[in-house]
Design an enzyme around this catalytic site. Structure first.
Site, PDB file in Angstrom:
ATOM      1  N   ASP A   1     -14.631   7.094   2.054  1.00 47.57           N
ATOM      2  CA  ASP A   1     -14.705   5.410   2.737  1.00 47.57           C
ATOM      3  C   ASP A   1     -14.060   4.490   2.344  1.00 47.57           C
ATOM      4  OD1 ASP A   1     -15.340   3.896   5.272  1.00 47.57           O
ATOM      5  OD2 ASP A   1     -17.354   5.088   5.312  1.00 47.57           O
ATOM      6  N   ASP A   2     -13.831   3.093   2.979  1.00 47.61           N
ATOM      7  CA  ASP A   2     -13.482   2.157   2.606  1.00 47.61           C
ATOM      8  C   ASP A   2     -14.044   1.387   1.375  1.00 47.61           C
ATOM      9  OD1 ASP A   2     -11.194   2.258   4.513  1.00 47.61           O
ATOM     10  OD2 ASP A   2     -12.865   1.987   5.885  1.00 47.61           O
TER      11      ASP A   2
ATOM     12  N   ASP B   1      -8.865  -3.589  -4.524  1.00 46.72           N
ATOM     13  CA  ASP B   1      -7.563  -3.331  -3.708  1.00 46.72           C
ATOM     14  C   ASP B   1      -6.422  -4.256  -4.538  1.00 46.72           C
ATOM     15  OD1 ASP B   1      -5.497  -2.268  -2.456  1.00 46.72           O
ATOM     16  OD2 ASP B   1      -7.046  -1.821  -0.834  1.00 46.72           O
TER      17      ASP B   1
ATOM     18  N   ASP C   1     -11.351  -3.984   3.331  1.00 47.56           N
ATOM     19  CA  ASP C   1     -12.274  -2.901   3.128  1.00 47.56           C
ATOM     20  C   ASP C   1     -13.631  -3.197   3.365  1.00 47.56           C
ATOM     21  OD1 ASP C   1     -10.261  -1.149   2.657  1.00 47.56           O
ATOM     22  OD2 ASP C   1     -10.321  -1.428   0.419  1.00 47.56           O
TER      23      ASP C   1
ATOM     24  N   CYS D   1       0.776  -1.162  -0.082  1.00 49.96           N
ATOM     25  CA  CYS D   1       0.027  -0.005   0.037  1.00 49.96           C
ATOM     26  C   CYS D   1       0.837   1.232   0.000  1.00 49.96           C
ATOM     27  CB  CYS D   1      -1.126  -0.336   1.211  1.00 49.96           C
ATOM     28  SG  CYS D   1      -2.289  -1.265   0.891  1.00 49.96           S
TER      29      CYS D   1
ATOM     30  N   LYS E   1       0.443   3.493  -3.178  1.00 54.35           N
ATOM     31  CA  LYS E   1      -0.528   4.198  -3.561  1.00 54.35           C
ATOM     32  C   LYS E   1      -0.409   5.687  -3.950  1.00 54.35           C
ATOM     33  CE  LYS E   1      -4.326   2.585  -0.480  1.00 54.35           C
ATOM     34  NZ  LYS E   1      -5.105   2.686   0.557  1.00 54.35           N
TER      35      LYS E   1
ATOM     36  N   SER F   1      -6.654 -10.486 -16.178  1.00 51.21           N
ATOM     37  CA  SER F   1      -5.013 -10.580 -15.874  1.00 51.21           C
ATOM     38  C   SER F   1      -4.530  -9.772 -17.122  1.00 51.21           C
ATOM     39  CB  SER F   1      -4.568 -12.062 -15.947  1.00 51.21           C
ATOM     40  OG  SER F   1      -4.805 -12.828 -17.153  1.00 51.21           O
TER      41      SER F   1
END
Length: 330
Positions: free
Chosen positions: A51-52, A69, A92, A19, A22, A142
């Site tokens: 928010d998540d 994510d 999340d 993370c 980001k 992918s």
């Protein structure tokens, strides 16, 4: 169980890690400003509070909770990378007080550089976390990519009237943290030296399901997970959304063994430094710069920051009336 693909160090194929890679929060907010998506009265949680996950009300008193994510390799071991990325994506959903139902893989892979056996190990790790969470891992997408990337798009279900939200922090309530900080500096050390920190991997692969369920059982209304923007960044977003000030007691914040030594030795990511610079104007602090860097440490698959008290997790602060700064650290 880990994979047997030791000759390849996945972190060496990534410009950042987990993370910490980001896009900075301030840049994202500036970029999104003025963009207006279509919406309806069924949207319960959208872009407004950062928010998540998104929450949309459906029939029979339920809501769909949706998130995605993915990130570059945070550890060298392919199987562990898959487990960490999957646990992080599921987080999340748990942070909203929801139950994950189905997940789709998101994969970027340099197929002419890294063997497909490694990718299989990444996917195996994600599937094992899905099995642990009792979530269907049912496909995905992918692409051929210069950097290895993995994550999930996850859909869950929740009671729209019993969500954990980042805009529901109330004055007078304690602030609880369900996992120790420090995976950012330890992961950065791992990338630079190859040292393996099993306790950091354990923390990152531990699901936030139990913490989410405990928060709901305690009547908690406000929570968020602590990931790439660090404890300070996510606390700031919550304080801003709720119109309050969050006061952090730095001495009460738990850290993984070795985190302070990694900071001392300079293993601080650029993402962590950007986090601190983003929140600094909103911050009233009387602790050292090193302490602030640890509090801003970019976490991967961190714990929940809960407004309320839940058994077994330390109280690290309190919510107070909004003052000159949304964040206070003492």
């Amino acid at each position: 169980m880990t994979s047997t693909t030791a000759p390849y160090r996945l972190t060496q194929y990534a410009h950042g890690g987990g993370c910490a890679c980001k896009i900075p929060a301030g840049e994202l907010e500036q970029m999104l400003g003025g963009l207006t998506p279509w919406t309806s009265d069924d949207l319960v949680v959208g872009l407004a509070t950062g928010d998540d996950a998104a929450v949309v009300r459906i029939e029979n008193g339920q809501a769909i909770v949706s998130t995605t994510d993915f990130f570059t390799a945070v550890v060298d071991d392919a199987y562990d990378f898959g487990r960490i990325a999957a646990a992080n994506a599921l987080s999340d959903i748990y942070a909203m007080g929801a139950r994950p139902v189905v997940a789709l893989n998101i994969v970027g892979w340099p197929r002419d550089v890294l063997p497909m056996e490694l990718l299989r190990e990444v996917l195996r790790g994600g599937m094992d976390i899905g099995r642990q969470a009792e979530v269907h891992v049912a496909g995905g997408q992918s692409i051929d990519d210069p950097e290895p990337k993995y994550g999930m798009a996850v859909t869950g279900l929740a009671d729209p009237d019993r969500l954990l939200r980042n805009d529901r922090a109330r004055v007078g309530l304690p602030v609880t943290l369900t996992k120790p900080l420090g995976v950012g500096v330890l992961n950065n050390r791992h990338k630079a030296t190859g040292e393996v920190f099993a306790h950091a991997i354990e923390a990152m692969t531990r699901l936030n399901r139990a913490a989410s369920e405990a928060a709901l059982a305690a009547g908690v209304e406000a929570a968020t997970d602590v990931t790439g923007f660090g404890l300070l960044g996510h606390a700031y977003k919550m304080a801003r959304a709720s119109g309050v000030t969050i006061r952090i007691d730095a001495a009460s914040v738990p850290y993984l063994d070795g985190a302070r030594e990694a900071l001392r030795d300079g293993y601080v990511s650029g993402g962590t430094r950007r986090n601190l610079e983003w929140v600094r104007p909103q911050l009233d602090a009387s602790v050292s710069e090193d302490e602030l860097l640890l509090l801003a440490d970019a976490q991967t698959s961190g714990g929940l920051l809960v407004i309320g008290e839940i058994p077994g997790s330390p109280v690290v602060g309190e919510v107070v009336v909004a003052g000159d700064h949304p964040l206070v650290v003492r």
